[in-house]
Design an enzyme around this catalytic site. Structure first.
Site, mmCIF file in Angstrom:
data_model
loop_
_atom_site.group_PDB
_atom_site.id
_atom_site.type_symbol
_atom_site.label_atom_id
_atom_site.label_comp_id
_atom_site.label_asym_id
_atom_site.label_seq_id
_atom_site.Cartn_x
_atom_site.Cartn_y
_atom_site.Cartn_z
ATOM 1 N N CYS A 56 0.809 -1.223 0.000
ATOM 2 C CA CYS A 56 0.000 0.000 0.000
ATOM 3 C C CYS A 56 0.843 1.274 0.000
ATOM 4 O O CYS A 56 0.461 2.264 -0.618
ATOM 5 C CB CYS A 56 -0.990 -0.010 1.156
ATOM 6 N N HIS B 285 -1.659 1.480 7.157
ATOM 7 C CA HIS B 285 -2.175 1.546 5.794
ATOM 8 C C HIS B 285 -2.014 2.993 5.338
ATOM 9 O O HIS B 285 -1.733 3.881 6.145
ATOM 10 C CB HIS B 285 -3.641 1.094 5.737
ATOM 11 N N ASP C 64 -8.715 4.827 -2.554
ATOM 12 C CA ASP C 64 -7.711 3.822 -2.197
ATOM 13 C C ASP C 64 -7.282 3.071 -3.454
ATOM 14 O O ASP C 64 -8.042 2.259 -3.988
ATOM 15 C CB ASP C 64 -8.296 2.851 -1.163
#
Ligand SMILES: [Zn+2]
Length: 506
Positions: free
Chosen positions: A152, A179, A201
């Site tokens: 990520c 994250h 995202d």
């Protein structure tokens, strides 16, 4: 006053934000943006965004789709499906073994790796050939445009630069439970100043789904700090399923210190700006602050983490809604983002399926990204499917809508028959009871055309055909398939359908 171990945490807190600020300044660099733009299909993405905006106007969507939102959706889809690759473990650099590498140790970056801001190097050994493969965790977004892989951190980093290169206003959203994603500022209406920062995202190609982490993945967030070149903002409550509970978990740094630090850093970042620039930023801050700080809870279900292997996701406890049998727990969670009309793109289907209604626009109650979007149920291809996690929730009535376009969109079309085709797996997600509805020309009222119960697809991918009763054969400008019940809702976790084909009266 800071007490106990908090000084240590405070130092680490500041270090992470300063690291994000360094990245933010690279995103604003003209050369960095030009390099990113040279690797992006910007003409195609802009063209698709323009077409989506035109379709939204034709369908009279409210609020209308703005160019920035359409572009962001396209960027998310391109980045995940065509540009970047997820890496749990690297492929062996010597024998190309795919599942043969195991993490042996971490090492300090060498000078070449450090030049591209590698924070740490994961060293993997290969069980097939014994060789070592280094996986430097680069923080330099320009290097990531070349490697195009990572987890990520790498995804969000390269994605933020790509957003800037596409002319979108993007910032990093740092999550203190390991994250990171992006937020993009979208105007509410074309050419108007008011707007809001929207969750984006890239790992999940998810947009405007702030409860994805707490409600979907099962995370317990504590701090989410948004960072760009103009400010550092605490946006934690925007991602909180229960803000009071989240506040109780925020013990890493002193609350007053955090407030002061963020305000001070933001003031410093803006100290060189002109009065006009400051006024523009203040207007944007005010518009964003005016909306409800907490996400709207509903009983819809959100998916567990999709990026990374099942084992890796499970090891992090982020499988959430992926768990079988979790469908009926129904905790408060955000509804799916508004699914916009898309062109069905099914013009070619009629040659194979004579009499099949084509050329319409489609939308649904929800969808699992573009890959399992509403369009997949209308593409005439039983190998693709529409999937809606929200549609699996207790009491949910998921739906698909098909709207006729052009001249026929005014006069309406008479449908005589429709065919439903089951998905490739998970029979529990099959429709068991459905209602077909239609809209007469000039009316926004949905009229029931047909209802069916006790649907049973004998095999995966098999089709059931239903004739409409004669009294339902009148022209309609739109059709809606409501899925009233699933084959086994408790085990389903989602609704899915491979095809929904409408056939016109001959
Ligand atoms: Zn090997």
């Amino acid at each position: 006053m800071l007490r106990g171990g908090r000084e240590v945490h405070t130092g680490a807190f500041i270090a992470r934000i300063e690291d994000a600020l360094r990245k933010a300044s690279i995103y604003q660099d003209d050369l960095a943006q030009a390099l990113a733009a040279s690797l992006m299909p910007l003409d195609r993405l802009e063209g698709e965004a323009g077409a989506a905006v035109a379709l939204s106007m034709e369908m009279e969507e409210e609020p209308p789709l703005v160019r920035e939102e359409a572009l962001l959706r396209g960027l998310l889809a391109w980045f995940k499906s065509e540009f970047f690759t997820w890496t749990d473990r690297p492929v062996c650099g010597y024998c190309d073994g795919k599942d043969t590498t195991r993490l042996a140790r971490t090492a300090a970056p060498d000078s070449r790796e450090a030049a591209h801001l590698a924070s740490v190097v994961e060293v993997y050994t290969c069980s097939a050939c014994g060789a070592e493969t280094r996986f430097p965790r680069y923080n330099d977004p320009l290097k990531l445009l070349e490697t195009r892989r990572g987890r990520c951190g790498e995804w969000a980093n390269a994605f933020a630069l790509c957003c800037a290169a596409a002319g979108l206003r993007a910032r990093q959203a740092l999550d203190w439970t390991d994250h990171v994603w992006a937020e993009v500022f979208l105007p509410l209406r074309a050419g108007e100043a008011p707007g809001r920062w929207v969750h984006a995202d890239p790992c999940e190609a998810a947009m405007d789904t702030p409860l994805l982490y707490e409600a979907g993945w099962g995370k317990r967030l504590s701090y989410v700090i948004a960072v760009d070149e103009n400010g550092v903002v605490d946006v934690s409550c925007r991602y909180a399923r229960d803000w009071e509970a989240m506040k109780a978990r925020r013990v890493l740094v002193d609350a007053d210190w955090l407030k002061e630090y963020l305000a001070h850093t933001t003031a410093q970042l803006r100290s060189h700006l002109s009065a006009d620039q400051l006024a523009e930023l203040a207007a944007r801050d005010a518009a964003d602050a005016a909306r409800d700080p907490n996400p709207v809870p509903t009983r819809q279900r959100l998916p567990g983490r999709q990026s990374g292997s099942e084992t890796w996701v499970a090891s992090r406890g982020e499988g959430g809604g992926n768990k079988a049998g979790a469908a009926d727990e129904g905790p408060a969670a955000a509804g799916p983002p508004l699914v916009r009309y898309r062109l069905a793109g099914d013009e070619g289907v009629a040659a194979r399926l004579p009499g099949r209604l084509t050329g319409g626009a489609v939308r649904a109650s929800g969808q699992n990204g573009e890959a399992e979007g509403a369009v997949r149920a209308l593409d005439g291809d039983p190998a693709t499917k529409w999937l809606d996690f929200g549609g699996g929730a207790l009491g949910a009535v998921p739906w698909l809508e098909y709207r006729v376009r052009g001249g026929a969109g005014k006069a309406g079309v008479e449908v005589a028959r429709y065919v439903l085709t089951a998905g490739n797996d998970a029979p529990a997600r099959d429709p068991k009871a459905v209602a077909l509805e239609g809209q007469r020309p000039g009316s926004s009222e949905w009229v029931t055309l047909d209802e069916r119960e006790g649907l049973c697809f004998p095999e995966r991918g098999s089709a059931l055909s239903f004739d409409l009763p004669t009294e339902s054969c009148f022209p309609c400008v739109a059709f809606r398939l409501r899925i009233l019940e699933l084959l086994d809702r408790a085990a389903a976790g989602a609704v899915q359908l491979a095809c929904w084909d409408l056939y016109v009266a001959q």
